[in-house]
Design an enzyme around this catalytic site. Structure first.
Site, mmCIF file in Angstrom:
data_model
loop_
_atom_site.group_PDB
_atom_site.id
_atom_site.type_symbol
_atom_site.label_atom_id
_atom_site.label_comp_id
_atom_site.label_asym_id
_atom_site.label_seq_id
_atom_site.Cartn_x
_atom_site.Cartn_y
_atom_site.Cartn_z
ATOM 1 N N HIS A 501 61.304 32.582 -47.887
ATOM 2 C CA HIS A 501 61.285 31.772 -48.812
ATOM 3 C C HIS A 501 61.529 31.880 -50.771
ATOM 4 O O HIS A 501 61.728 32.067 -50.943
ATOM 5 C CB HIS A 501 60.047 30.628 -48.417
ATOM 6 C CG HIS A 501 59.945 29.222 -49.870
ATOM 7 N ND1 HIS A 501 60.960 28.201 -49.769
ATOM 8 C CD2 HIS A 501 59.290 28.874 -51.052
ATOM 9 C CE1 HIS A 501 60.689 27.962 -50.038
ATOM 10 N NE2 HIS A 501 60.038 28.168 -51.411
ATOM 11 N N GLU A 502 59.740 32.739 -50.680
ATOM 12 C CA GLU A 502 59.148 33.010 -52.203
ATOM 13 C C GLU A 502 60.345 34.418 -52.433
ATOM 14 O O GLU A 502 60.894 34.503 -53.775
ATOM 15 C CB GLU A 502 58.637 33.885 -52.117
ATOM 16 C CG GLU A 502 57.123 32.814 -52.068
ATOM 17 C CD GLU A 502 57.436 31.486 -52.055
ATOM 18 O OE1 GLU A 502 57.614 31.067 -53.742
ATOM 19 O OE2 GLU A 502 56.875 30.592 -51.933
ATOM 20 N N HIS A 505 63.377 32.461 -54.468
ATOM 21 C CA HIS A 505 62.673 31.896 -55.643
ATOM 22 C C HIS A 505 63.217 33.167 -56.586
ATOM 23 O O HIS A 505 63.634 33.458 -57.532
ATOM 24 C CB HIS A 505 61.757 32.159 -55.851
ATOM 25 C CG HIS A 505 61.550 30.999 -55.465
ATOM 26 N ND1 HIS A 505 62.596 29.694 -56.256
ATOM 27 C CD2 HIS A 505 60.643 30.179 -54.828
ATOM 28 C CE1 HIS A 505 61.550 28.120 -55.425
ATOM 29 N NE2 HIS A 505 60.738 28.757 -54.852
ATOM 30 N N HIS A 508 66.751 34.463 -56.908
ATOM 31 C CA HIS A 508 67.284 33.314 -58.332
ATOM 32 C C HIS A 508 66.342 34.346 -59.883
ATOM 33 O O HIS A 508 67.408 34.238 -60.713
ATOM 34 C CB HIS A 508 66.466 32.616 -58.091
ATOM 35 C CG HIS A 508 67.457 30.957 -59.126
ATOM 36 N ND1 HIS A 508 66.652 30.126 -58.724
ATOM 37 C CD2 HIS A 508 68.666 31.342 -59.640
ATOM 38 C CE1 HIS A 508 67.523 28.570 -59.669
ATOM 39 N NE2 HIS A 508 68.878 30.005 -59.453
HETATM 40 ZN ZN LIG Z 1 59.734 27.846 -53.102
#
Ligand SMILES: [Zn+2]
Length: 720
Positions: A501-502, A505, A508
């Protein structure tokens, strides 16, 4: 499951160069910073990575103050120039301002969030209201606003690129949102309110950190910890030693549920730990957060009213994908029935199991995960501790998280030991693009510490911008249990998911390809920013990726297919609870921020009980993931009226992943397309349009319901 990732919105709210500048107070701060201060010049390290070996805690405050003064002077020069407004002398000039403030604040937010101490907290306390005032100085500057308004009104003549047009629009709306069009008397009120809000938010954060630390469960009798593994007991012993107390300490994680509750065999210990969690910030002492919450909710409603908006949620959702409160509430309402039905089923299973084992108590929420874990083992025969043997932290990182990114995007990673960090447990990697050119630098800070905020998050230390010639320096912070000395770093399946998940980011941030820093990278709407991260979680279970990293740490054997099948089957298990607690928290958040300005100060406990009673869930069985008193996201970290964004972006993530599955899954071509059309786009276009361009349709809620094994009949497109 939703990670607690905070895209360090606190930092975003105050750090971006466009945001920031105290009201024109005379000589409140000095614009000159001694050359000996490490922030006085851009760092000479690769990618301008901050030199944490030279930065002292006492360096941040003067650099932040000088940074504000410097940007203030820059902004005044832009606002007061005689030249007719042009895109270059106004918008671009703003994008070039505030460099000292930004480089200092990004480093400061990182250390204050992940490795704080009294000096850093004092700096935060002192600067938080100044940042609010700095922000007002820019966005309530009438002359500056007139220049943006002129450009906005004459946009057709400016011949702007799409990115430039978006940048101008973002600025213009932000001015209006900040009160630039309000009459002077209301602006004065607004300034006072913003200052007060910022102080309250900062106080909430600090009280909660202290409350969570003080709320840890202290146990002297090891028998009370029966059920915990030797590693967990060793970690509890280490935690006690660190705090210079006898026996064992179970520190609190920031959610309501605590990881050890699934294995502690004593109902009494479970209840104590759970109560410690629920009541951490409600003991009536110095760490009680409720008085702050009452004021924050009231003050936010009053601020919305200044703008003629009836509640904070509508005021704050203007730049989101959902765009208003009704859409957000409608989305939750659509999900609640299917989730509540599943949760009731799960509760019945748990009561039946407890009864069959002769429990002389009615199971409470404190017992939920203990029995749920047994049901999981019975039905799916998955033992979390057995599973952990296949998730060694380093393998997961390099052969899982990095590997998936390599397969999709062609990027590679090379560890480097020369860059200083804020903690010696951290790791640093060069990220190299498919064409062999340096792309980014990535830091990871994996282990839980008492001086680290709870949850996990990503942020930048340096932002990408072609205008400034900077490439991204990005970090992930996690809160995994540090292995005791000599033990392998085995992490849970939940932790594995958090890492993917992290890193979503991080991608991104690393793929950002903007000219202008304000709209670069992961600085996107809250109900969009979790899309790349939730999407990225899916690769943890991709057969090719899983086969590559999930290897027994002792034997080197790959994770057995049988276990993988069970893991897949178990994915929908307990989702009534997990989604239920999430949707309750989202509802609590929206209810707090639906209050009109005329509402009196609320009794926090009663308000919470009333709001939860309306949520459609059985709150006794399933308390919210965060109670109001420790809901850091909404009171201090910029997620106010935005917690719904987690399920909303899950909808986007699963729908986009369905697109991948329909087009061949884990391929370079698919990854490239996603990178080009989403991950590299920052905030350069309307989110709904960006989404449609990638998938070819509006987001559908169906893949979301399928993912969690919810019936979902009659569900239709929920996107907007
Ligand atoms: Zn998040």
């Amino acid at each position: 499951m939703i990670r607690n990732l905070l895209l360090a919105t606190a930092a975003i709210a105050v750090a971006s160069p466009a945001v920031a500048a105290p009201a024109p107070r005379k000589a409140a701060v000095s614009a000159t910073l001694p050359a000996s201060n490490p922030f006085a010049q851009p760092s000479t390290l690769p990618f301008q990575a901050p030199d944490f070996s030279k930065i002292k805690d006492s360096d941040y405050l003067p650099a932040l103050l000088a940074g504000m003064a410097q940007q203030k002077a820059e902004v005044m020069a832009i606002a007061n120039q005689a030249a007719k407004p042009t895109f270059g002398n106004t918008v671009v000039a703003m994008e070039r301002s505030g460099l000292l403030l930004e480089r200092t604040n990004l480093a400061f937010q990182a250390v204050n969030g992940a490795n704080t101490n009294d000096t850093l907290q004092a700096t935060d306390t002192k600067t938080a209201p100044l940042f609010a005032a700095h922000n007002d100085f820019i966005y309530l500057n009438a002359k500056l606003f007139q220049r943006f308004k002129y450009l906005h009104d004459h946009q057709a003549e400016l011949n702007l690129t799409p990115e430039q047009a978006r940048l101008l629009d973002v600025y213009y709306k932000q001015f209006v949102h900040a009160g630039a069009e309000l009459p002077a008397a209301k602006q004065a009120q607004l300034k006072a309110m913003n200052k007060q809000l910022s102080t309250l938010q900062s106080a909430f954060n600090q009280k909660l950190l202290a409350a969570a630390k003080a709320g840890a469960l202290h146990v002297d009798d090891p028998a009370a910890l029966a059920g915990l593994s030797q590693e967990q007991i060793a970690a509890a012993q280490t935690a006690a030693k660190d705090r210079k107390v006898s026996g064992y300490v179970l520190p609190l994680q920031n959610t309501t549920q605590q990881p050890s509750l699934s294995s502690l065999t004593s109902h009494d210990t479970r209840q104590k730990l759970f109560d410690a969690s629920l009541n951490r910030a409600e003991h009536g002492g110095a760490n009680d957060t409720r008085a702050i919450i009452r004021q924050l909710a009231k003050l936010r409603a009053e601020k919305a009213a200044l703008f003629g908006v009836s509640n904070w949620a509508d005021y704050t959702l203007y730049d989101q994908m959902a765009k208003d409160r009704a859409t957000a509430v409608g989305f939750l309402d659509k999900l609640a029935p299917a989730v509540a039905a599943k949760q009731k089923q799960e509760a019945a299973d748990i009561r039946a199991l407890a009864k069959s084992q002769g429990a002389n108590f009615t199971p409470t929420a404190a017992d939920w995960t203990y029995y749920a874990e047994q049901i999981r083992k019975q039905r799916y025969a998955i033992d979390s501790d057995q599973l952990k043997q296949y998730f060694e932290f380093n393998k997961v990182l390099q052969d899982g998280v990095f590997y998936a990114a390599n397969q999709l995007y062609g990027i590679t990673f090379k560890e480097r030991k020369d860059l200083p960090t804020w903690n010696s447990d951290m790791r640093v990697f060069d990220v190299i693009d498919a064409d062999g050119k340096p792309l980014a630098i990535f830091y990871i800070d994996p282990w839980k510490r008492d001086n680290k905020n709870g949850g996990a998050w990503m942020d930048n230390l340096v932002k990408q911008s072609a205008l400034r010639g900077t490439k991204p320096v990005v970090y992930n912070v996690e809160n995994f249990t540090k292995p005791a000395a000599g033990q392998p770093a085995l992490i849970s399946w939940d932790d594995v998911t958090t890492m993917f998940h992290e890193f979503g980011h991080a991608l991104h941030g690393m793929f950002a390809a903007q000219t202008y820093p304000k709209i670069s990278g992961a600085d996107t709407a809250r109900d969009f920013v979790e899309f790349p991260s939730q999407f990225n979680e899916n690769w943890a279970l991709d057969p090719k990726v899983l086969g590559h990293y999930a290897v027994n740490y002792k034997t080197g054997q790959p994770i057995p297919q049988e276990l993988v099948q069970k893991l897949l089957a178990a994915r929908t298990f307990n989702q009534g609870y997990e989604l239920g607690e999430l949707l309750e928290a989202a509802r609590l958040d929206l209810d707090w921020h639906s209050l009109p300005a005329s509402a009196p100060l609320q009794d926090v406990d009663r308000f919470e009980a009333d709001a939860l009673a309306k949520s459609g869930f059985d709150v006794t069985d399933v308390p919210p993931r965060y109670r109001s008193s420790y809901f850091l996201h909404i009171w201090s970290n910029g997620y106010s009226a935005g917690y719904y964004a987690y399920p909303w972006t899950r909808m986007l993530g699963q729908d986009a992943f369905a697109w991948f599955q329909q087009h061949g899954g884990l391929t370079r071509a698919n990854g490239q397309r996603f990178r080009e059309m989403v991950l590299s786009r920052g905030n350069t276009m309307d989110y709904a349009e960006m989404y449609r361009a990638f998938t070819g349709h509006d987001p559908s809620i169906q893949p979301y319901l399928d993912y969690y094994g919810l019936a979902g009949s009659g569900a239709t497109a929920a996107g907007k």
